[in-house]
Every structure is written in C-alpha cells, then in structure tokens.
Design an enzyme around this catalytic site. Structure first.
Site, PDB file in Angstrom:
ATOM      1  N   ASP A 136      26.582-112.777  22.600  1.00  0.00           N
ATOM      2  CA  ASP A 136      26.334-111.483  23.252  1.00  0.00           C
ATOM      3  C   ASP A 136      26.466-110.342  22.255  1.00  0.00           C
ATOM      4  OD1 ASP A 136      26.200-111.938  26.390  1.00  0.00           O
ATOM      5  OD2 ASP A 136      27.726-113.287  25.608  1.00  0.00           O
TER       6      ASP A 136
ATOM      7  N   ASP B 211      27.827-115.066  16.659  1.00  0.00           N
ATOM      8  CA  ASP B 211      28.215-114.622  17.994  1.00  0.00           C
ATOM      9  C   ASP B 211      26.974-114.650  18.886  1.00  0.00           C
ATOM     10  OD1 ASP B 211      29.652-113.255  20.086  1.00  0.00           O
ATOM     11  OD2 ASP B 211      28.791-111.378  19.363  1.00  0.00           O
TER      12      ASP B 211
ATOM     13  N   ASP C 290      29.454-108.492  16.608  1.00  0.00           N
ATOM     14  CA  ASP C 290      29.243-107.073  16.909  1.00  0.00           C
ATOM     15  C   ASP C 290      30.442-106.398  17.557  1.00  0.00           C
ATOM     16  OD1 ASP C 290      28.215-106.571  20.216  1.00  0.00           O
ATOM     17  OD2 ASP C 290      28.866-108.501  19.475  1.00  0.00           O
TER      18      ASP C 290
END
Length: 249
Positions: free
Chosen positions: A42, A40, A216
C-alpha cells in the site's frame, strides 16, 4: 515513495508519528546483479484508498512483480502490513516471497507454506478497539492475525484518543504501536518489517546480496534500518581487499 539500502535512515520510534521525519538520502542506482529487493504494497505498489479493500490493482502488476523476481533470481519479496490472505485476495496467488502482517507471517518463496513468526493477537484487543470505534463515530477497525489497525481518516478528531487507547492496550498486553498515515495499529512482538527483511536475508539465495527496501510510510522504518545496516556490511565485505599469504623465506 522512499527507499533505503545503505544510506542514512530516520530515527526509530516505538510509537511513530504521521510523518517519517527527516528525508532519507537518495539510494544509489538499482542494479539487478547482487541486489535483494523488498517491496511494500500500500502506497508503493498501489495507491492508498479510502478503504483498504478499495485499492485499485493493475491487472499487470502480479506478472510484473513475478517477472522482476525472476530477473533477480528470486531475490524479491513483498513485505506488507496486510495479511498474506488479504494481499492475495487483491493481487492473486503471486509466485514470489511474501511477508504479511508487518512480518508476523513469512513465506520464503512462491508456492511454499506460510510460517507464523508471532503469536496471534488476543481477541480482547480487537474487542476493545471495536468498542472504542463505536464510541467515536464508527472508525474502521481492521483485524489481522497478529495485529489490528484502526483507520481514522474520516474521524481525524479521534486521533489523540485513539493513540492513548492503543498505548494502554500495548502496556496491558505487551504489544507495540505503529502510527502510519491516518492509521494506528497494535502489533504482537516479533511482527515488524525489519525482522522479516532480516529473516529473508538469512536465506541462501538472499544472503550475499545487498538489500534495498521500497516503502512510503513510517511503518516501513524498521525495514529501512535493517536494509541500511545489512547493506553497509555488504559494501564493506565487497570492498575488503584480498590478502594473500606470502611464502615464508
């Protein structure tokens, strides 16, 4: 940051909440041999900023990602909710595999053309979200090729009304809703990170590897599920005993 390969994964949601639910178990130590790595952007490669354009990107990040991809024999991909164009405006023209717009855009390797995996988002959806934003104090609307995100970080009181608006648009236009960290996003069908990971794993140089996804947010759950399931199959295949045909007497 959370990772998943073949460990348990949180339950999937059509409309996800602000938290990822129960924690995933820690994965086994990462080995470069036989691993496919999905990252990922961001919240994983960069810290989340107040505005999507304000993230701070280390000048060394692109080189480090490309070096890691080479060490993995190109079995690395960045899988992000950003469009590929927006990602490369921040990171530069990175020479690795990419999936953007939550999987709506797919680039199988560095220097290769980008393939759309979803239909474009109807303009009426963006218009409705922009009108909603104006009525609720000026929320940040982030249009993308196959989705649109509305950030309510500075207007938390708009959260419930925004979710209701997103659900109404989803029902009208046959969309999906993702609820991440102070952001609600409507996406076209076929635009999810799990589908992107599954498609990468069909490529010849990814196919025999065990996938590991680092993310996240709850918008990464689709990819966690796919990495877990494909990782479990990989482990079973490696563990299967070799059966030798005995000669007949």
């Amino acid at each position: 940051m959370t990772s998943s390969s073949d460990g348990p994964s949180p339950a999937a949601h059509r409309v996800s909440g602000d938290s990822a639910g129960r924690a995933l178990e820690m994965p086994s130590p990462l080995s470069l041999a036989g691993t496919a790595l999905f990252l990922d952007f961001d919240g994983t490669l960069v810290e989340i900023a107040e505005h999507p354009d304000d993230v701070r990107v280390s000048p060394r990040l692109r080189g480090l990602v490309e070096e890691l991809s080479r060490a993995l024999d190109d079995r690395l991909a960045i899988v992000t909710g950003r469009s590929i164009a927006a990602l490369e405006s921040l990171l530069g023209p990175v020479e690795v595999a990419l999936a953007g717009s939550h999987g709506g855009e797919f680039r199988p390797g560095g220097g290769q053309p980008t393939e759309p995996l979803a239909s474009p988002l109807p303009g009426a959806v963006v218009g409705a979200l922009q009108a909603f934003s104006e009525r609720h104090g000026g929320l940040l609307v982030e249009p993308k090729p196959f989705s649109a995100a509305v950030h309510y970080r500075h207007h938390p009181e708009a959260r419930d009304a925004l979710l209701l608006q997103a659900q109404e648009l989803a029902a009208t236009f046959d969309l999906e809703v993702k609820h991440g960290k102070q952001v609600v996003e409507v996406t076209m069908p076929g635009s999810d990170k799990g589908s992107a990971v599954a498609r990468f794993m069909q490529l010849p140089h990814f196919r025999e590897a065990r996938p590991t996804f680092l993310g996240d947010d709850v918008t990464d759950e689709d990819a966690f599920h796919v990495a877990r399931d494909l990782g479990a199959r990989h482990s079973r295949g490696r563990a299967a005993p070799h059966r030798r045909q005995l000669p007949s007497r």
